[in-house]
Design an enzyme around this catalytic site. Structure first.
Site, PDB file in Angstrom:
ATOM      1  N   GLU A  85     -26.954 -13.788 -23.961  1.00  0.00           N
ATOM      2  CA  GLU A  85     -27.484 -13.344 -25.260  1.00  0.00           C
ATOM      3  C   GLU A  85     -26.439 -13.394 -26.376  1.00  0.00           C
ATOM      4  OE1 GLU A  85     -30.292 -10.043 -24.726  1.00  0.00           O
ATOM      5  OE2 GLU A  85     -29.881  -9.495 -26.807  1.00  0.00           O
ATOM      6  N   GLN A 133     -15.021  -4.144 -28.740  1.00  0.00           N
ATOM      7  CA  GLN A 133     -15.635  -4.459 -27.442  1.00  0.00           C
ATOM      8  C   GLN A 133     -14.573  -4.807 -26.400  1.00  0.00           C
ATOM      9  OE1 GLN A 133     -18.698  -7.436 -28.228  1.00  0.00           O
ATOM     10  NE2 GLN A 133     -20.200  -5.817 -28.645  1.00  0.00           N
ATOM     11  N   ASP A 185     -12.912 -16.602 -30.375  1.00  0.00           N
ATOM     12  CA  ASP A 185     -14.102 -17.121 -31.039  1.00  0.00           C
ATOM     13  C   ASP A 185     -14.642 -18.278 -30.198  1.00  0.00           C
ATOM     14  OD1 ASP A 185     -16.025 -18.210 -32.719  1.00  0.00           O
ATOM     15  OD2 ASP A 185     -14.845 -17.838 -34.533  1.00  0.00           O
TER      16      ASP A 185
HETATM   17  C1  LIG Z   1     -26.044  -9.378 -27.960  1.00  0.00           C
HETATM   18  S1  LIG Z   1     -24.349  -9.175 -27.567  1.00  0.00           S
HETATM   19  C2  LIG Z   1     -24.348  -9.553 -25.829  1.00  0.00           C
HETATM   20  C3  LIG Z   1     -23.210  -8.890 -25.131  1.00  0.00           C
HETATM   21  C4  LIG Z   1     -23.136  -9.077 -23.621  1.00  0.00           C
HETATM   22  N1  LIG Z   1     -23.246 -10.455 -23.240  1.00  0.00           N
HETATM   23  C5  LIG Z   1     -24.201  -8.272 -22.913  1.00  0.00           C
HETATM   24  O1  LIG Z   1     -25.109  -8.910 -22.369  1.00  0.00           O
HETATM   25  O2  LIG Z   1     -24.114  -7.042 -22.897  1.00  0.00           O
HETATM   26  C6  LIG Z   1     -23.625 -10.632 -28.302  1.00  0.00           C
HETATM   27  C7  LIG Z   1     -22.165 -10.830 -27.994  1.00  0.00           C
HETATM   28  O3  LIG Z   1     -21.723 -12.086 -28.543  1.00  0.00           O
HETATM   29  C8  LIG Z   1     -20.453 -11.897 -29.129  1.00  0.00           C
HETATM   30  N2  LIG Z   1     -20.200 -12.953 -30.118  1.00  0.00           N
HETATM   31  C9  LIG Z   1     -20.917 -13.250 -31.213  1.00  0.00           C
HETATM   32  N3  LIG Z   1     -20.368 -14.274 -31.880  1.00  0.00           N
HETATM   33  C10 LIG Z   1     -19.266 -14.647 -31.177  1.00  0.00           C
HETATM   34  C11 LIG Z   1     -18.288 -15.658 -31.327  1.00  0.00           C
HETATM   35  N4  LIG Z   1     -18.305 -16.497 -32.357  1.00  0.00           N
HETATM   36  N5  LIG Z   1     -17.319 -15.753 -30.399  1.00  0.00           N
HETATM   37  C12 LIG Z   1     -17.260 -14.896 -29.343  1.00  0.00           C
HETATM   38  N6  LIG Z   1     -18.168 -13.917 -29.144  1.00  0.00           N
HETATM   39  C13 LIG Z   1     -19.163 -13.801 -30.040  1.00  0.00           C
HETATM   40  C14 LIG Z   1     -20.525 -10.511 -29.712  1.00  0.00           C
HETATM   41  O4  LIG Z   1     -19.247 -10.006 -30.007  1.00  0.00           O
HETATM   42  C15 LIG Z   1     -21.232  -9.776 -28.573  1.00  0.00           C
HETATM   43  O5  LIG Z   1     -20.290  -9.414 -27.608  1.00  0.00           O
END
Ligand SMILES: C[S@@+](CC[C@H](N)C(=O)[O-])C[C@H]1O[C@@H](n2cnc3c(N)ncnc32)[C@H](O)[C@@H]1O
Length: 281
Positions: A140, A99, A122
């Site tokens: 989200e 991503q 993270d």
């Molecule tokens: C459902 S997607 C939403 C992506 C973006 N916000 C959008 O609206 O298009 C969830 C996002 O949370 C990120 N994510 C999940 N756990 C994470 C963590 N521990 N630290 C950073 N990012 C995280 C995923 O990599 C992904 O980019």
């Protein structure tokens, strides 16, 4: 033999590294629910996705030159739209290296490489100094965090006093039926979402994290059905194009499970969707 346990963060990273292209196709260019103010029969998923981002931008209320942290930035479209609409500077973090790559390319293509940047981090341990952002959103992403309170505390730490945080998330809307309990467990396992909590729990959750809830908007009736119809159709279309004999059985199985979960969401559920606005004290 490799019996090293895979951490929750690694498993999410692997899921998004593999599936970001599918999610972008199924969800209209970003990886979040759509917003249909006049009901899901009015307008495409692409339009609904853009409207959801516009709603988030409006609620965040940042101005030109301010700095915003996008926690869980996905493939970068929301951060780019935020920068275009406000001239704010945006830093996006995601757990998925793929991503970061796709999002960085998008910002460059849109001529925003100087104002929007992405990095792998993270959310459990945000690599930023305290009080360094004028606003943040968790668009989200909170549903993926095993300890949402910890992540919200991290968010509060990096915000300046008075700054706003906007959250959009899958939420529970009252007592769940046994069928909904089962759907929640299946969905949680499918998309690695261990922490979906009742909308009613947010005021205290935010307060414990150093944030004050200002607005809570249950938009389930304007987001759930249309989003999952689009997801269902995208999974179905892909299932029809993959060659049953040659396709990786794991991919076919994942697509079928995605389609089946989507179908169940379109049938009515108390697993809804909300936008919340909070400020740091
Ligand atoms: C459902 S997607 C939403 C992506 C973006 N916000 C959008 O609206 O298009 C969830 C996002 O949370 C990120 N994510 C999940 N756990 C994470 C963590 N521990 N630290 C950073 N990012 C995280 C995923 O990599 C992904 O980019």
């Amino acid at each position: 033999m490799n019996d090293t346990p895979v951490s929750h963060a690694e498993s999410i990273s692997a899921m998004y590294d593999q599936s970001t292209a599918f999610f972008l196709e199924a969800l209209g260019g970003s990886i979040h629910y759509g917003y249909w103010p006049d009901g899901p029969d009015n307008g495409s998923m692409v339009e609904a996705s853009r409207r959801m981002t516009a709603l988030m931008i409006e609620k965040l209320g940042v101005t030109a030159g301010q700095s915003v942290l996008d926690i869980g930035c996905g493939a970068g479209r929301p951060a780019v739209e935020l920068a275009m609409a406000t001239d704010a500077r945006v830093t996006g973090v995601t757990i998925s290296p793929e991503q970061v790559r796709v999002a960085t390319e998008l910002a460059a293509r849109e001529g925003l490489a100087g104002t929007v940047r992405f990095q792998r981090a993270d959310a459990i341990d945000l690599p930023f100094a305290g009080r360094s952002f004028d606003g943040a959103w968790l668009f989200e992403s909170l549903l993926h965090m095993p300890d949402p309170e910890h992540v919200l505390r991290q968010t509060a730490r990096v915000l300046r006093p008075g700054a706003r945080v906007v959250i959009s998330n899958v939420v529970l809307r009252g007592p769940l039926s046994p069928a909904d309990e089962e759907l929640l467990a299946t969905f949680g396992e499918l998309v690695r979402a261990p922490s979906i909590v009742p909308l009613a729990a947010y005021p205290e959750l935010l307060a414990r994290s150093g944030l004050t809830l200002r607005e809570s908007l249950d938009i389930s009736e304007h987001s759930v059905r249309g989003t999952y119809e689009s997801c269902r159709d995208a999974a179905e279309k892909l299932l029809q194009t993959v060659d049953g004999g040659a396709a990786d059985p794991a991919v076919v199985d994942l697509l079928k499970r995605t389609r089946d979960v989507a179908v169940r969401f379109t049938g009515g559920t108390r697993i809804g969707y909300a936008v919340l606005v909070a400020t740091k004290a």
